[in-house]
Scaffold this motif. Structure first.
Motif, PDB file in Angstrom:
ATOM      1  N   TYR A  14       0.831  -1.195   0.000  1.00  0.00           N
ATOM      2  CA  TYR A  14       0.000   0.000   0.000  1.00  0.00           C
ATOM      3  C   TYR A  14       0.868   1.247   0.000  1.00  0.00           C
ATOM      4  N   ALA A  15       1.887   1.248   0.871  1.00  0.00           N
ATOM      5  CA  ALA A  15       2.761   2.414   0.978  1.00  0.00           C
ATOM      6  C   ALA A  15       3.495   2.669  -0.329  1.00  0.00           C
ATOM      7  N   VAL A  16       4.055   1.596  -0.922  1.00  0.00           N
ATOM      8  CA  VAL A  16       4.750   1.753  -2.186  1.00  0.00           C
ATOM      9  C   VAL A  16       3.778   2.185  -3.268  1.00  0.00           C
ATOM     10  N   GLY A  17       2.574   1.601  -3.264  1.00  0.00           N
ATOM     11  CA  GLY A  17       1.571   1.962  -4.254  1.00  0.00           C
ATOM     12  C   GLY A  17       1.168   3.414  -4.170  1.00  0.00           C
ATOM     13  N   VAL A  18       1.011   3.925  -2.942  1.00  0.00           N
ATOM     14  CA  VAL A  18       0.660   5.337  -2.763  1.00  0.00           C
ATOM     15  C   VAL A  18       1.751   6.226  -3.332  1.00  0.00           C
ATOM     16  N   LEU A  19       3.023   5.872  -3.040  1.00  0.00           N
ATOM     17  CA  LEU A  19       4.125   6.680  -3.542  1.00  0.00           C
ATOM     18  C   LEU A  19       4.167   6.640  -5.062  1.00  0.00           C
ATOM     19  N   VAL A  20       4.034   5.435  -5.646  1.00  0.00           N
ATOM     20  CA  VAL A  20       4.070   5.304  -7.096  1.00  0.00           C
ATOM     21  C   VAL A  20       2.961   6.125  -7.729  1.00  0.00           C
ATOM     22  N   GLN A  67      10.429  -0.085 -13.715  1.00  0.00           N
ATOM     23  CA  GLN A  67       9.763   0.728 -12.713  1.00  0.00           C
ATOM     24  C   GLN A  67      10.379   2.120 -12.600  1.00  0.00           C
ATOM     25  N   VAL A  68      11.696   2.216 -12.737  1.00  0.00           N
ATOM     26  CA  VAL A  68      12.325   3.542 -12.738  1.00  0.00           C
ATOM     27  C   VAL A  68      11.781   4.370 -13.897  1.00  0.00           C
ATOM     28  N   LYS A  69      11.688   3.777 -15.074  1.00  0.00           N
ATOM     29  CA  LYS A  69      11.162   4.482 -16.242  1.00  0.00           C
ATOM     30  C   LYS A  69       9.705   4.884 -16.047  1.00  0.00           C
ATOM     31  N   ARG A  70       8.970   4.040 -15.376  1.00  0.00           N
ATOM     32  CA  ARG A  70       7.556   4.332 -15.139  1.00  0.00           C
ATOM     33  C   ARG A  70       7.405   5.528 -14.203  1.00  0.00           C
ATOM     34  N   LEU A  71       8.230   5.567 -13.165  1.00  0.00           N
ATOM     35  CA  LEU A  71       8.143   6.642 -12.188  1.00  0.00           C
ATOM     36  C   LEU A  71       8.804   7.927 -12.672  1.00  0.00           C
ATOM     37  N   CYS A  72       9.823   7.787 -13.513  1.00  0.00           N
ATOM     38  CA  CYS A  72      10.600   8.942 -13.954  1.00  0.00           C
ATOM     39  C   CYS A  72      10.934   8.760 -15.429  1.00  0.00           C
ATOM     40  N   PRO A  73      10.020   9.114 -16.333  1.00  0.00           N
ATOM     41  CA  PRO A  73      10.194   8.822 -17.757  1.00  0.00           C
ATOM     42  C   PRO A  73      11.472   9.377 -18.370  1.00  0.00           C
ATOM     43  N   GLU A 290       9.759  -2.717  -7.144  1.00  0.00           N
ATOM     44  CA  GLU A 290       8.954  -1.506  -7.075  1.00  0.00           C
ATOM     45  C   GLU A 290       9.370  -0.624  -5.903  1.00  0.00           C
ATOM     46  N   ALA A 291       9.613  -1.249  -4.762  1.00  0.00           N
ATOM     47  CA  ALA A 291      10.026  -0.480  -3.590  1.00  0.00           C
ATOM     48  C   ALA A 291      11.399   0.151  -3.804  1.00  0.00           C
ATOM     49  N   ALA A 292      12.330  -0.609  -4.398  1.00  0.00           N
ATOM     50  CA  ALA A 292      13.673  -0.072  -4.631  1.00  0.00           C
ATOM     51  C   ALA A 292      13.645   1.081  -5.626  1.00  0.00           C
ATOM     52  N   ALA A 293      12.872   0.916  -6.710  1.00  0.00           N
ATOM     53  CA  ALA A 293      12.770   1.982  -7.701  1.00  0.00           C
ATOM     54  C   ALA A 293      12.132   3.230  -7.102  1.00  0.00           C
ATOM     55  N   ALA A 294      11.112   3.039  -6.274  1.00  0.00           N
ATOM     56  CA  ALA A 294      10.459   4.182  -5.628  1.00  0.00           C
ATOM     57  C   ALA A 294      11.438   4.927  -4.726  1.00  0.00           C
ATOM     58  N   MET A 295      12.242   4.172  -3.965  1.00  0.00           N
ATOM     59  CA  MET A 295      13.255   4.804  -3.116  1.00  0.00           C
ATOM     60  C   MET A 295      14.275   5.564  -3.960  1.00  0.00           C
ATOM     61  N   THR A 307       7.445   8.391   3.248  1.00  0.00           N
ATOM     62  CA  THR A 307       6.187   7.806   2.770  1.00  0.00           C
ATOM     63  C   THR A 307       6.371   6.417   2.174  1.00  0.00           C
ATOM     64  N   ILE A 308       7.625   5.980   2.022  1.00  0.00           N
ATOM     65  CA  ILE A 308       7.889   4.660   1.448  1.00  0.00           C
ATOM     66  C   ILE A 308       8.264   3.657   2.529  1.00  0.00           C
ATOM     67  N   ALA A 309       9.239   4.001   3.347  1.00  0.00           N
ATOM     68  CA  ALA A 309       9.758   3.070   4.358  1.00  0.00           C
ATOM     69  C   ALA A 309       8.715   2.821   5.437  1.00  0.00           C
TER      70      ALA A 309
END
Length: 367
Positions: A14-20, A67-73, A290-295, A307-309
């Motif tokens: 949930y936490a990772v999803g919210v951040l993404v 996932q990095v590309k998805r979060l940061c094109p 997903e969690a690593a890319a979000a971090m 908001t991730i950890a």
């Protein structure tokens, strides 16, 4: 290592999803006609430890890159694999610092050997996310699975599969690479279940988590204990389980003892279906990536990981590292379909080769 607070998988997702979701809905400068700014256009250095264990190249690398590309094109990922050589990984990391990467995702070959290089990255203002293995030094974030729980799942599955042999039975422990903190956590979890229940006839460390090293160790154990006197094998991962099974077959053991594993390698899943391996431990590579890319993206943008950890971790050198610790799942023939197939890791067609069709049908693995 000290976990500060227990982690619940649903909460982490949930936490990772919210951040993404938040990162995906943030307006970028590119959308306003000004082109991407430095905050939205940087390089992530991805360093993974090995090609021996299939997951790194086949799962972790593509998932993190996607996932990095998805979060940061407008971000890019520079990748290197150390092939189990700490000196090589140090050189790769320094080269990436020189080339200007903004943040690292590091699956370390050796947590201690890379300590000074992590410090160099920190001194250069490049944060490091420790991936799957807890590197030492000033780490900014950590993503992995509860290692003690992995060993606990393996120990419980082994005892259950052994069916309480006379006097507890004799097992061989095929532990992981002694340079990895994960190996110590897996062993600790397994021993918490096995101590007092079985006799540990032999226990080996396995450099490189290598199939060949495990095969050599198991051959030595068979020679010392006798091929008919081993009631179970606690193998810390699937690559080593392959070496264990090969050694048992070479010794002409007709009825293989229960053998554990970890990582849900495709060959291991097929061995489980065929009855040569008892179980594996499934760690959702997608959730971890997903969690690593979000971090990494958050740190690259200079943002907090609050908001991730969902917990913190202490290493030998650094306290209160913001962490995501996911929950592993034991996989046997009974739940392959409900776990690996359901999550899209493998299809039934991939698992069920022509030679395994009858065994797959028996296990309920039908399209």
């Amino acid at each position: 290592m000290t976990y500060r607070g227990r982690f619940v998988t649903s909460r982490a997702r949930y936490a990772v999803g919210v951040l993404v979701a938040g990162l995906l809905t943030m307006p970028s400068v590119a959308c306003t006609g000004g082109g991407p700014t430095a905050a939205d256009s940087f390089t992530v250095g991805l360093l993974l430890p090995s090609r021996v264990v299939p997951r790194w190249e086949k799962s972790d690398r593509p998932l993190i890159e996607q996932q990095v590309k998805r979060l940061c094109p407008h971000c890019s990922v520079t990748y290197a694999n150390a092939n189990d050589d700490s000196t090589v990984q140090r050189q790769q990391m320094i080269a990436m610092i020189t080339k200007g990467v903004r943040v690292f995702v590091l699956g370390t070959t050796d947590n201690r050997a890379l300590r000074s290089t992590v410090q160099e990255a920190h001194n250069a203002g490049v944060p490091v996310v420790a991936y799957d293995r807890l590197a030492e030094g000033p780490i900014s974030g950590y993503v992995s699975f509860d290692g003690v729980q992995v060993g606990t799942l393996q120990g419980r599955a082994l005892l259950k599969a052994m069916h309480a042999p006379p006097e507890g039975g004799t097992i061989v422990m095929m532990n992981g690479d002694p340079t990895s903190p994960n190996a110590a956590w897996y062993k600790r979890g397994a021993l918490s279940v096995l101590r007092g229940e079985v006799r540990i006839g032999r226990s080996y460390d396995t450099p490189g988590w290598s199939t060949d090293n495990a095969n050599a160790n198991m051959t030595a154990a068979i020679s010392a204990l006798g091929p008919g006197r081993i009631d179970g094998v606690l193998a810390a991962n699937d690559a080593m389980a392959a070496g264990v099974v090969s050694a048992l077959k070479s010794a002409h053991v007709r009825h293989l003892p229960p053998v554990t594993g970890q990582d849900a390698d495709l060959d291991a899943v097929r061995r489980i279906v065929s009855g040569e391996q008892t179980m594996t431990v499934y760690k959702s590579f997608r959730a971890e990536a997903e969690a690593a890319a979000a971090m990494a993206v958050a740190l690259g943008r200079g943002e907090s990981l609050r908001t991730i950890a969902t917990t913190t971790t202490d290493s030998a050198t650094t306290h209160h590292i913001p962490s995501v610790l996911l929950t592993p799942v034991a996989v046997t023939t009974a739940n392959i379909k409900q776990t690996l197939v359901k999550d899209g890791v493998y299809t039934i067609t991939q698992i069920c080769t022509p030679q395994l069709r009858a065994a797959c049908a028996k296990a309920g693995l039908t399209p």
